[in-house]
Design a protein around this motif. Structure first.
Motif, PDB file in Angstrom:
ATOM      1  N   ALA A 111      -7.702   0.823   6.211  1.00 49.98           N
ATOM      2  CA  ALA A 111      -8.170  -0.314   7.007  1.00 49.98           C
ATOM      3  C   ALA A 111      -7.667  -1.605   6.387  1.00 49.98           C
ATOM      4  O   ALA A 111      -8.216  -2.097   5.411  1.00 49.98           O
ATOM      5  N   GLY A 112      -6.593  -2.144   6.953  1.00 50.96           N
ATOM      6  CA  GLY A 112      -6.056  -3.409   6.482  1.00 50.96           C
ATOM      7  C   GLY A 112      -4.604  -3.316   6.082  1.00 50.96           C
ATOM      8  O   GLY A 112      -4.144  -2.310   5.543  1.00 50.96           O
ATOM      9  N   GLY A 113      -3.871  -4.398   6.330  1.00 49.08           N
ATOM     10  CA  GLY A 113      -2.478  -4.490   5.919  1.00 49.08           C
ATOM     11  C   GLY A 113      -2.212  -5.848   5.312  1.00 49.08           C
ATOM     12  O   GLY A 113      -2.958  -6.809   5.530  1.00 49.08           O
ATOM     13  N   ALA A 114      -1.151  -5.940   4.536  1.00 46.48           N
ATOM     14  CA  ALA A 114      -0.785  -7.213   3.905  1.00 46.48           C
ATOM     15  C   ALA A 114       0.686  -7.181   3.530  1.00 46.48           C
ATOM     16  O   ALA A 114       1.300  -6.120   3.398  1.00 46.48           O
ATOM     17  N   TYR A 115       1.251  -8.359   3.336  1.00 42.22           N
ATOM     18  CA  TYR A 115       2.640  -8.486   2.913  1.00 42.22           C
ATOM     19  C   TYR A 115       2.755  -8.235   1.408  1.00 42.22           C
ATOM     20  O   TYR A 115       1.954  -8.734   0.615  1.00 42.22           O
ATOM     21  N   GLY A 116       3.733  -7.458   1.026  1.00 41.01           N
ATOM     22  CA  GLY A 116       4.118  -7.349  -0.373  1.00 41.01           C
ATOM     23  C   GLY A 116       3.036  -6.843  -1.300  1.00 41.01           C
ATOM     24  O   GLY A 116       2.943  -7.305  -2.442  1.00 41.01           O
ATOM     25  N   TYR A 117       2.245  -5.868  -0.824  1.00 40.08           N
ATOM     26  CA  TYR A 117       1.163  -5.395  -1.681  1.00 40.08           C
ATOM     27  C   TYR A 117       1.020  -3.881  -1.583  1.00 40.08           C
ATOM     28  O   TYR A 117       1.115  -3.305  -0.490  1.00 40.08           O
TER      29      TYR A 117
END
Length: 385
Positions: A111-117
């Motif tokens: 649950a959740g997405g992010a850039y460069g992580y």
């Protein structure tokens, strides 16, 4: 293009990597004008996650739109935008309810997405020259043309909304007293948010003098240095008892002042439950705790086996006895960034005082090292390709 690439524990390098492309009609590409180094990046930098070499870092990104997918309707080339660190689809149940930090479509199985992580999906970071923003109509926040408020607007990607989120999780109201543990960038933004919201008393807890000085100067906070004595006792002596609300802006790598080591930030000094337990003691019965500080289900560098599994020795009995409430989870940036942008535009907020350095992308390895060592005067580092 050049980008900041993770090499292994305590090592990043600026390398040539493949430029992003439009992959879906709802994508846009932006030329990065500002990206930021975040305290969350340090967890990967220190080898305290499952991050593999090759990750392009950078989840706090802003820039100018250079290419627009065919399905994008609200953006065009030349627009200046800032992207929430959350990558979100905009139409799953969580997104529709405002929980964009917990989108269920952008990162299958999580649950959740992010850039460069690490573990946050296939989205390359923006500590680079160019970035792809998916679901761009939903994810890109438009900014006024030009370069006014560049530093302040860059903070809308993460730390200003996240600091605000900490006070929201604690249900901070005008006239409340609040203790904020941690005076790094997020903790300082939480203290600044508390000031904007009309908190009557603000206590900022840390051990780095320059950070505590910023809390005093810009947030009207009372500085509490935990190396000089039990922070709970210091706050209660100053306040005359327990405070109304509390915020944990530290997370799982919290330093326990009772532990000694040659290095002030030696992992041997860590106690991932110490801030939570201090907050339980600091906040009055029926008070509320906001916990935006990062905690993880697995920590390969944890000080003990239980913490390595994300299991902490929390004083839950005292929490229950005091009838306290707590709110947790990463920030849903889109819940706050538009309003915070408008506060900046209207001159009612200017968080740029937290920025200590703006440097060329080439200087990223040096600044990672300085930030990781909590050098005096290094609070928030912005990178400019």
């Amino acid at each position: 293009m050049e980008a900041v690439v993770y090499q292994g524990p305590h090592e990043v390098a600026v390398e040539e990597v493949e430029e992003p492309q439009i992959e879906h009609p709802n994508d846009v590409l932006i030329d990065i004008t500002t990206s930021c180094i975040c305290g969350s990046d340090l967890h990967m930098y220190e080898g305290r996650t499952a991050a593999e070499p090759g990750i392009v870092f950078g989840h706090e990104n802003m820039g100018i739109v250079t290419e627009v997918g065919d399905a994008v309707t609200t953006l065009e080339e030349g627009d200046r935008v800032v992207a929430p660190f959350n990558v979100a689809c905009g139409h799953c149940e969580n997104c529709e309810d405002g929980y964009t930090g917990f989108c269920t479509n952008v990162n299958p199985g999580f649950a959740g997405g992010a850039y460069g992580y690490v573990a946050m999906g296939p989205y390359k970071g923006g500590q680079a020259e160019t970035l792809r923003i998916p679901y761009a109509d939903f994810n890109a926040l438009q900014l006024p043309e030009g370069d006014q408020h560049e530093d302040a607007f860059a903070l809308l990607a993460d730390i200003f909304p996240t600091g605000w989120h900490g006070t929201e999780l604690a249900n901070l109201e005008p006239g409340d007293s609040v203790a904020i543990y941690g005076a790094g960038p997020v903790g300082l933004m939480a203290a600044y948010s508390a000031k904007i919201k009309g908190a009557a008393e603000i206590y900022s807890v840390d051990r780095v003098p320059s950070r505590l000085e910023l809390a005093e100067e810009y947030c009207d906070a009372t500085a509490i240095n935990f190396e000089e004595g039990d922070p709970v006792e210091q706050i209660m002596d100053e306040h005359g008892g327990e405070v109304d609300k509390g915020v944990d802006a530290v997370g799982y790598q919290a330093i326990d002042p009772e532990k000694e080591a040659d290095d002030a930030y030696d992992p041997a000094r860590e106690n991932p439950a110490v801030v939570l337990n201090d907050l339980i003691r600091t906040v009055r019965p029926t008070g509320e705790l906001g916990i935006p500080g990062l905690y993880v289900p697995e920590d390969p560098g944890a000080p003990d086996e239980m913490a390595a599994q994300g299991r902490l020795g929390i004083d839950f009995g005292l929490l229950f006895e005091k009838g306290q409430k707590l709110g947790t989870g990463q920030c849903n940036v889109k819940s706050y960034n538009r309003e915070l942008r408008d506060l900046i535009i209207e001159g009612r907020a200017d968080p740029s005082w937290v920025v200590s350095h703006r440097v060329d992308l080439e200087e990223a390895p040096e600044m990672y090292e300085k930030f990781d060592e909590r050098e005096e005067g290094v609070t928030k580092v912005l990178l400019e390709p």
